[in-house]
Design a protein around this motif. Sequence first.
Motif, PDB file in Angstrom:
ATOM      1  N   ILE A   1       0.857  -1.195   0.000  1.00 20.75           N
ATOM      2  CA  ILE A   1       0.000   0.000   0.000  1.00 20.75           C
ATOM      3  C   ILE A   1       0.890   1.243   0.000  1.00 20.75           C
ATOM      4  CG2 ILE A   1      -1.788   1.287   1.249  1.00 20.75           C
ATOM      5  CD1 ILE A   1      -2.617  -1.434   2.527  1.00 20.75           C
ATOM      6  N   PRO A   2       0.808   2.072  -1.056  1.00 18.67           N
ATOM      7  CA  PRO A   2       1.653   3.279  -1.097  1.00 18.67           C
ATOM      8  C   PRO A   2       1.394   4.179   0.114  1.00 18.67           C
ATOM      9  CG  PRO A   2       0.502   2.959  -3.187  1.00 18.67           C
ATOM     10  CD  PRO A   2      -0.079   1.995  -2.213  1.00 18.67           C
ATOM     11  N   LYS A   3       2.460   4.811   0.594  1.00 17.37           N
ATOM     12  CA  LYS A   3       2.335   5.692   1.769  1.00 17.37           C
ATOM     13  C   LYS A   3       1.659   7.012   1.416  1.00 17.37           C
ATOM     14  CE  LYS A   3       6.222   3.836   4.436  1.00 17.37           C
ATOM     15  NZ  LYS A   3       6.204   2.552   3.777  1.00 17.37           N
ATOM     16  N   GLU A   4       1.733   7.401   0.148  1.00 18.27           N
ATOM     17  CA  GLU A   4       1.155   8.678  -0.277  1.00 18.27           C
ATOM     18  C   GLU A   4       0.386   8.514  -1.574  1.00 18.27           C
ATOM     19  OE1 GLU A   4       4.491  11.278  -0.661  1.00 18.27           O
ATOM     20  OE2 GLU A   4       4.697  11.584   1.503  1.00 18.27           O
ATOM     21  N   GLY A   5      -0.418   9.525  -1.875  1.00 18.86           N
ATOM     22  CA  GLY A   5      -1.173   9.535  -3.134  1.00 18.86           C
ATOM     23  C   GLY A   5      -2.481   8.793  -3.030  1.00 18.86           C
ATOM     24  N   PRO A   6      -3.351   8.981  -4.039  1.00 22.00           N
ATOM     25  CA  PRO A   6      -4.667   8.333  -4.005  1.00 22.00           C
ATOM     26  C   PRO A   6      -4.576   6.819  -4.153  1.00 22.00           C
ATOM     27  CG  PRO A   6      -4.311   9.399  -6.129  1.00 22.00           C
ATOM     28  CD  PRO A   6      -3.143   9.761  -5.268  1.00 22.00           C
ATOM     29  N   VAL A   7      -5.327   6.121  -3.320  1.00 22.05           N
ATOM     30  CA  VAL A   7      -5.319   4.655  -3.331  1.00 22.05           C
ATOM     31  C   VAL A   7      -6.758   4.156  -3.242  1.00 22.05           C
ATOM     32  CG1 VAL A   7      -4.679   2.578  -2.011  1.00 22.05           C
ATOM     33  CG2 VAL A   7      -3.029   4.426  -2.271  1.00 22.05           C
ATOM     34  N   ILE A   8      -7.054   3.113  -4.029  1.00 22.86           N
ATOM     35  CA  ILE A   8      -8.333   2.408  -3.897  1.00 22.86           C
ATOM     36  C   ILE A   8      -8.006   0.994  -3.429  1.00 22.86           C
ATOM     37  CG2 ILE A   8     -10.419   1.583  -5.050  1.00 22.86           C
ATOM     38  CD1 ILE A   8      -9.940   3.728  -7.217  1.00 22.86           C
ATOM     39  N   ILE A   9      -8.532   0.621  -2.277  1.00 24.82           N
ATOM     40  CA  ILE A   9      -8.374  -0.756  -1.793  1.00 24.82           C
ATOM     41  C   ILE A   9      -9.664  -1.497  -2.120  1.00 24.82           C
ATOM     42  CG2 ILE A   9      -8.115  -2.229   0.244  1.00 24.82           C
ATOM     43  CD1 ILE A   9      -6.325  -0.037   1.444  1.00 24.82           C
ATOM     44  N   CYS A  10      -9.542  -2.548  -2.946  1.00 23.48           N
ATOM     45  CA  CYS A  10     -10.699  -3.333  -3.387  1.00 23.48           C
ATOM     46  C   CYS A  10     -10.632  -4.719  -2.760  1.00 23.48           C
ATOM     47  CB  CYS A  10     -10.710  -3.466  -4.907  1.00 23.48           C
ATOM     48  SG  CYS A  10     -11.021  -1.917  -5.755  1.00 23.48           S
ATOM     49  N   SER A  11     -11.649  -5.060  -1.986  1.00 22.38           N
ATOM     50  CA  SER A  11     -11.647  -6.330  -1.266  1.00 22.38           C
ATOM     51  C   SER A  11     -12.878  -7.166  -1.584  1.00 22.38           C
ATOM     52  CB  SER A  11     -11.611  -6.034   0.240  1.00 22.38           C
ATOM     53  OG  SER A  11     -11.720  -7.221   0.983  1.00 22.38           O
ATOM     54  N   ASN A  12     -12.722  -8.493  -1.424  1.00 19.24           N
ATOM     55  CA  ASN A  12     -13.894  -9.361  -1.453  1.00 19.24           C
ATOM     56  C   ASN A  12     -14.722  -9.079  -0.205  1.00 19.24           C
ATOM     57  OD1 ASN A  12     -11.798 -10.591   0.153  1.00 19.24           O
ATOM     58  ND2 ASN A  12     -12.872 -12.531   0.061  1.00 19.24           N
ATOM     59  N   HIS A  13     -15.963  -9.551  -0.201  1.00 15.38           N
ATOM     60  CA  HIS A  13     -16.884  -9.172   0.879  1.00 15.38           C
ATOM     61  C   HIS A  13     -17.602 -10.409   1.406  1.00 15.38           C
ATOM     62  CE1 HIS A  13     -19.158  -6.574   3.324  1.00 15.38           C
ATOM     63  NE2 HIS A  13     -19.981  -6.025   2.450  1.00 15.38           N
ATOM     64  N   ILE A  14     -17.272 -10.806   2.659  1.00  8.18           N
ATOM     65  CA  ILE A  14     -17.880 -12.014   3.225  1.00  8.18           C
ATOM     66  C   ILE A  14     -18.672 -11.761   4.499  1.00  8.18           C
ATOM     67  CG2 ILE A  14     -16.202 -13.615   2.183  1.00  8.18           C
ATOM     68  CD1 ILE A  14     -14.750 -13.679   4.927  1.00  8.18           C
ATOM     69  N   SER A  15     -18.502 -10.563   5.110  1.00 11.04           N
ATOM     70  CA  SER A  15     -19.145 -10.315   6.398  1.00 11.04           C
ATOM     71  C   SER A  15     -19.310  -8.813   6.658  1.00 11.04           C
ATOM     72  CB  SER A  15     -18.274 -10.927   7.510  1.00 11.04           C
ATOM     73  OG  SER A  15     -18.607 -10.417   8.776  1.00 11.04           O
ATOM     74  N   ASN A  16     -20.202  -8.475   7.580  1.00 13.67           N
ATOM     75  CA  ASN A  16     -20.336  -7.079   8.012  1.00 13.67           C
ATOM     76  C   ASN A  16     -19.075  -6.591   8.732  1.00 13.67           C
ATOM     77  OD1 ASN A  16     -22.924  -6.597   7.030  1.00 13.67           O
ATOM     78  ND2 ASN A  16     -23.885  -7.445   8.852  1.00 13.67           N
ATOM     79  N   PHE A  17     -18.245  -7.534   9.171  1.00 15.20           N
ATOM     80  CA  PHE A  17     -16.993  -7.169   9.839  1.00 15.20           C
ATOM     81  C   PHE A  17     -15.905  -6.737   8.851  1.00 15.20           C
ATOM     82  CE2 PHE A  17     -18.442 -10.013  13.430  1.00 15.20           C
ATOM     83  CZ  PHE A  17     -18.512  -9.006  14.387  1.00 15.20           C
ATOM     84  N   ASP A  18     -16.136  -6.937   7.556  1.00 16.20           N
ATOM     85  CA  ASP A  18     -15.084  -6.627   6.567  1.00 16.20           C
ATOM     86  C   ASP A  18     -14.608  -5.173   6.603  1.00 16.20           C
ATOM     87  OD1 ASP A  18     -15.227  -9.278   5.770  1.00 16.20           O
ATOM     88  OD2 ASP A  18     -16.463  -8.863   4.001  1.00 16.20           O
ATOM     89  N   PRO A  19     -15.511  -4.173   6.591  1.00 18.42           N
ATOM     90  CA  PRO A  19     -15.006  -2.791   6.603  1.00 18.42           C
ATOM     91  C   PRO A  19     -14.120  -2.478   7.826  1.00 18.42           C
ATOM     92  CG  PRO A  19     -17.291  -2.821   5.927  1.00 18.42           C
ATOM     93  CD  PRO A  19     -16.970  -4.205   6.415  1.00 18.42           C
ATOM     94  N   PRO A  20     -14.569  -2.821   9.075  1.00 18.99           N
ATOM     95  CA  PRO A  20     -13.648  -2.542  10.185  1.00 18.99           C
ATOM     96  C   PRO A  20     -12.355  -3.350  10.102  1.00 18.99           C
ATOM     97  CG  PRO A  20     -15.659  -3.604  10.993  1.00 18.99           C
ATOM     98  CD  PRO A  20     -15.883  -3.277   9.566  1.00 18.99           C
TER      99      PRO A  20
END
Length: 193
Positions: free
Chosen positions: A29-48
């Motif tokens: 994950i770059p330390k600077e600049g715009p980043v989009i993190i795209c993840s699979n989704h299995i639970s309501n706990f995923d965002p935290p």
Amino acid sequence: MSLYRFAKWVVKIILMPLYRVQVIGTENIPKEGPVIICSNHISNFDPPMVGITSPRDISFMAKEELFSKKWSAKLFHKLNAFPIKRGMKDRDALRNALNILSEGRTLGLFPEGTRSKTGEVGKGLSGIGFFALRSQATVIPCAIIGEYKIGKKLKIVYGKPIDLQEMRQNKAKASEVTDTIMENIKELKKNNE
């Protein structure tokens, strides 16, 4: 300390040992600049979970219903979340997401749009490709591997940035970019199971 940082600290103390979380690849994950993190989704706990394991603060899109009460809207805004209307074009949400990226911040997305009932990585929504094309942000795939069962091991794996330069130059369709992102998430999951 902001509410976001405080919540991140509290949630980390609770969830990390509870689910024996192993985090791999945060150096991608770059330390600077715009980043989009795209993840699979299995639970309501995923965002935290993605939020506490990422070295950068993340802004997440969240379903509009979570913002229906005044107190909850205030809380979710303080936790860097913003609402999106499901099943329709939401210009405000699109504008918010692009603003986050134009300010060099990090946007967290779950391209499938809803949780997978089988645990398998599903098809992504083309809006994800739109953000990747419009923003010039670095796109980082993320795979959540395992189950949210107390005492069982859960892996959060961040992959290398997805090279979208050629697709951007060739003015690829948003849906094609989304498919590429989803393939990267699938591959990441498969290689780390």
